[in-house]
Design a protein around this motif. Structure first.
Motif, PDB file in Angstrom:
ATOM      1  N   LYS A 154      -6.267   3.629   0.966  1.00 35.23           N
ATOM      2  CA  LYS A 154      -6.898   2.748  -0.025  1.00 35.23           C
ATOM      3  C   LYS A 154      -8.400   2.642   0.214  1.00 35.23           C
ATOM      4  O   LYS A 154      -9.194   2.576  -0.734  1.00 35.23           O
ATOM      5  CB  LYS A 154      -6.236   1.366   0.043  1.00 35.23           C
ATOM      6  N   LEU A 155      -8.771   2.665   1.519  1.00 33.40           N
ATOM      7  CA  LEU A 155     -10.200   2.543   1.874  1.00 33.40           C
ATOM      8  C   LEU A 155     -11.004   3.676   1.233  1.00 33.40           C
ATOM      9  O   LEU A 155     -12.105   3.465   0.740  1.00 33.40           O
ATOM     10  CB  LEU A 155     -10.349   2.581   3.405  1.00 33.40           C
ATOM     11  N   LYS A 156     -10.393   4.870   1.251  1.00 38.40           N
ATOM     12  CA  LYS A 156     -11.102   6.025   0.678  1.00 38.40           C
ATOM     13  C   LYS A 156     -11.403   5.784  -0.803  1.00 38.40           C
ATOM     14  O   LYS A 156     -12.505   6.069  -1.289  1.00 38.40           O
ATOM     15  CB  LYS A 156     -10.264   7.293   0.848  1.00 38.40           C
ATOM     16  N   SER A 157     -10.407   5.245  -1.538  1.00 36.66           N
ATOM     17  CA  SER A 157     -10.644   5.025  -2.973  1.00 36.66           C
ATOM     18  C   SER A 157     -11.674   3.910  -3.195  1.00 36.66           C
ATOM     19  O   SER A 157     -12.472   3.970  -4.118  1.00 36.66           O
ATOM     20  CB  SER A 157      -9.320   4.717  -3.682  1.00 36.66           C
ATOM     21  N   VAL A 158     -11.652   2.915  -2.277  1.00 32.95           N
ATOM     22  CA  VAL A 158     -12.645   1.826  -2.393  1.00 32.95           C
ATOM     23  C   VAL A 158     -14.053   2.375  -2.152  1.00 32.95           C
ATOM     24  O   VAL A 158     -14.991   2.059  -2.881  1.00 32.95           O
ATOM     25  CB  VAL A 158     -12.299   0.691  -1.391  1.00 32.95           C
ATOM     26  N   GLN A 159     -14.176   3.238  -1.113  1.00 34.37           N
ATOM     27  CA  GLN A 159     -15.492   3.801  -0.796  1.00 34.37           C
ATOM     28  C   GLN A 159     -15.975   4.713  -1.924  1.00 34.37           C
ATOM     29  O   GLN A 159     -17.161   4.758  -2.241  1.00 34.37           O
ATOM     30  CB  GLN A 159     -15.427   4.559   0.535  1.00 34.37           C
ATOM     31  N   LYS A 160     -15.002   5.437  -2.550  1.00 33.60           N
ATOM     32  CA  LYS A 160     -15.374   6.321  -3.668  1.00 33.60           C
ATOM     33  C   LYS A 160     -15.898   5.513  -4.859  1.00 33.60           C
ATOM     34  O   LYS A 160     -16.748   5.978  -5.616  1.00 33.60           O
ATOM     35  CB  LYS A 160     -14.141   7.120  -4.116  1.00 33.60           C
TER      36      LYS A 160
END
Lengths: 265, 253
Positions: free
Chosen positions: B234-240
Motif C-alpha cells: 500500500k505504501l508504494k501506491s501512496v508514494q506513487k
C-alpha cells in the motif's frame, strides 16, 4: 655436582657417597652404550651434571677422595639409583625396572636411629589440591575431552572419580583409574605423576600418596617424598652425613645393603 | 745362593710397597661400621605410611551440576524508524573509514549495513522522519551533500516498561494498544492543515484515514494493516500518488 647441595662441610660424606653412586652409574651406562656416540645424558635422564660452572672445591674434593671407587655386587658393578626424598619408605626398584631385581634394592623403611632419614626434606610430606576445573583441563590435555570448555545448553551432572587399583610393596600407586563422565583412563607409575601437573607445569612429586575429596569439587592428594624412591635418598644421605655417618655407612650399610666398595682405577 | 734369595725377597717387598695393585687387586670388603655414632634401626610407625600400607585401595569422587547460564538481558530492541544514509558503495574500506571518522565527530550511532553487495553507512536511530530530516539537512551542508533519509530497522534502548513487559512474558507489542501497521503520511502542528489533508486522503484512497495528536504534532495515518507485507504494498501506491515521504509505522511504536 648439581645432584646434591655442596655448601655445608657437614654434607661432605653425603657428597662422597653421591660421587661413588654417580661413578658407578656412569660406568654401567658406558658399558651398556658402547656403540653409541655418547654415554650419558647430563640431565635428569641420567645424571644432572650442571657443567664446569657447577663445580666447587668441596665437590671436587669428594670426587678426588673417592677416586676410582665404585659399588659392586657379586663382582659386577652394582645397579644404583638415587632420588631426592623417599618420604620414609624406599621403593622396590624391580617394580619400576624389572631388570633391577636385586637384593639390595628392595623396599624398606628409611629409618636412622629413632627417626626417618629424610624427615627434614622439603617434600617429605606434601599436599596438592586439584579443582574440578583444573582436572577438566588436565583431561583435555591428555584425552582432548572436556566437559567445561563447551557451552552449557542443558543441565548436566558431571562426575569425576579416582581409584587406586594397585600399589607397589612400598605403598606407591602403581595403577590409578580416572573416570571423568564417560571417559576412563588407567595410568601407571610415572604417567600418574605426569598427569597431575600443577598450574606451573610441575609433575606430582611422587606416587606415594593418598586420595581424598574436599567437598564436591576438589581432589586432595596427600603424599610423601620426591622422586621414584628407589636406591639412595639424597636428603637421607645428607642427614646421615650431618649426623657423622661415613660415606660407606650411607652406601653399604644403609641404602645398598649387601654391596661392597672397590677401587677400579 | 742365599744372597740371590735375599735379593729376590727384597725386590718383591720393594715392588709391593711401591705399587700394591701390581700384585693384587685392592678390594674393600663390606665395610665395618666405624662411624662415631652407634645406631640401631627400629621399626617406626608413621600415620601416613601406615595408612597407605594398610589400605591399598583408595577412592575419591567429585560431582558438579552444570546449569546453562541465563539468557543475556537484551539492552536494545529493533523497531521501524529512520536513519540518514551518507554512503552506499562496494568499497568496504571507505565505508569503514567513514564510520570511524563519524564516530569521532558525532554523538549519534553510525552503522554499516551490508546489503546486496553494497556497504551502506547510516547515522542515527530516529523514531520520526522529521528528526532524521533535521540531521540530513545538517549533513548536506557539511561534507555530505548526497545524504538522504531512509526508512529502516533502528535500534533503541529497552526501557523499564519493556523490561516489565518481558518479565511478564509478554512481547513489547502486547503493551501497545494499536496492534496494526499503518502508513504515516504527514505530520504538522497546524490543525486546519491536518483536517484538509485528512479529507483529501479519504477521497483518494479507499482506506481508513485518521490522525493522532502527539504533543503539538498532528500525525495523519492511512490504513490498519495486519502484516508488514500488506502495508509495504500500500505504501508504494501512496508514494506513487505523490506522498513520497510516507512511511510505515509498526504496531510497537
Amino acid at each position: 655436582p648439581r645432584e646434591m647441595p655442596s655448601n655445608n662441610p657437614k654434607y661432605f660424606d653425603a657428597l662422597k657417597a653421591q660421587a661413588i653412586c654417580a661413578r658407578t652409574y656412569a660406568l654401567k651406562k658406558m658399558a651398556g652404550r658402547k656403540d653409541k656416540s655418547f654415554h650419558v645424558y647430563g640431565d635428569h635422564r641420567d645424571q644432572v651434571y650442571g657443567g664446569l660452572s657447577a663445580h666447587n672445591a668441596m665437590c671436587n674434593r669428594a670426587v678426588e677422595q673417592t677416586h676410582g671407587d665404585v659399588l659392586k655386587y657379586e663382582e659386577q658393578l652394582a645397579t644404583v639409583f638415587y632420588h631426592s626424598s623417599d618420604g620414609g619408605i624406599s621403593e622396590n626398584a624391580a617394580h619400576l625396572w624389572p631388570a633391577a631385581n636385586v637384593a639390595y634394592l628392595k623396599s624398606q623403611k628409611d629409618i636412622i636411629g629413632q627417626t626417618f632419614a629424610c624427615s627434614h626434606a622439603p617434600n617429605y610430606r606434601w599436599q596438592k589440591m586439584f579443582t574440578l576445573q583444573h582436572l577438566d583441563s588436565l583431561f583435555y590435555l591428555h584425552t582432548a575431552k572436556s566437559m567445561l570448555k563447551k557451552p552449557v545448553t542443558d543441565t548436566t551432572r558431571i562426575h569425576f572419580s579416582a581409584d587406586v587399583l594397585r600399589r607397589s610393596t612400598s605403598g606407591r600407586v602403581a595403577d590409578l583409574k580416572l573416570t571423568y563422565s564417560d571417559t576412563t583412563i588407567v595410568l601407571n607409575d610415572y604417567a600418574i605423576r605426569r598427569f597431575f601437573m600443577d598450574r606451573n607445569g610441575r609433575s606430582l612429586p611422587s606416587t606415594l600418596f593418598q586420595l581424598s575429596a574436599r567437598g564436591d569439587s576438589t581432589l586432595v592428594i596427600q603424599g610423601g617424598g620426591f622422586g621414584h624412591g628407589a636406591g639412595m635418598c639424597q636428603w637421607g644421605a645428607l642427614k646421615m652425613s650431618e649426623m657423622g655417618f661415613k660415606y660407606y655407612d650411607i652406601l653399604v650399610n644403609h641404602y645398598f645393603p649387601g654391596t661392597y666398595l672397590e677401587k677400579v682405577y | 745362593m742365599t744372597f740371590l734369595k735375599s735379593t729376590l725377597v727384597l725386590f718383591i717387598i720393594v715392588l709391593v710397597a711401591c705399587n700394591p695393585q701390581a700384585v693384587m687387586r685392592e678390594r674393600q670388603g663390606k665395610a665395618e661400621v666405624d662411624s662415631v655414632l652407634f645406631y640401631k634401626k627400629h621399626d617406626l610407625s608413621d600415620p601416613f605410611i601406615d595408612a597407605i600400607l594398610s589400605t591399598p585401595s583408595d577412592h575419591a569422587e567429585l560431582h558438579k551440576t552444570l546449569v546453562p547460564p541465563p539468557a543475556p538481558v537484551p539492552r536494545y530492541k529493533q523497531i521501524d524508524g529512520f536513519r540518514v544514509q551518507i554512503f552506499a558503495g562496494f568499497d568496504s574500506l571507505k565505508a569503514n573509514s567513514l564510520q570511524y571518522r563519524l564516530n569521532q565527530e558525532m554523538q549519534d550511532s553510525v552503522y554499516i549495513k551490508h546489503e546486496e553487495e553494497l556497504y551502506k553507512v547510516q547515522i542515527g536511530d530516529f523514531h520520526y522522519r522529521p528528526q532524521a530530516d533535521k540531521l540530513k539537512r545538517s549533513l548536506k551542508n557539511n561534507q555530505f551533500p548526497g545524504a538522504w533519509t531512509v526508512q529502516t530497522i533502528i535500534q533503541v534502548p529497552i526501557t523499564a516498561q519493556d523490561t516489565t513487559a518481558l518479565s511478564n512474558n509478554t512481547s513489547p507489542t502486547d503493551t501497545v494498544s494499536d496492534e496494526f501497521f499503518k502508513i504515516q503520511v504527514f505530520a504538522t502542528d497546524d490543525e486546519a492543515k491536518a483536517l484538509t489533508m485528512l479529507q483529501d486522503l479519504r477521497s483518494k484512497f479507499g482506506l481508513p484515514v485518521y490522525y493522532s495528536k502527539a504533543d503539538i504534532l498532528y500525525k495523519i495515518f492511512i490504513g490498519k494493516f495486519k502484516t508488514r507485507l500488506e502495508t509495504e504494498k500500500k505504501l508504494k501506491s501512496v508514494q506513487k500518488a505523490g506522498y513520497t515521504d510516507a512511511w510505515i509505522v509498526s504496531p510497537d511504536r
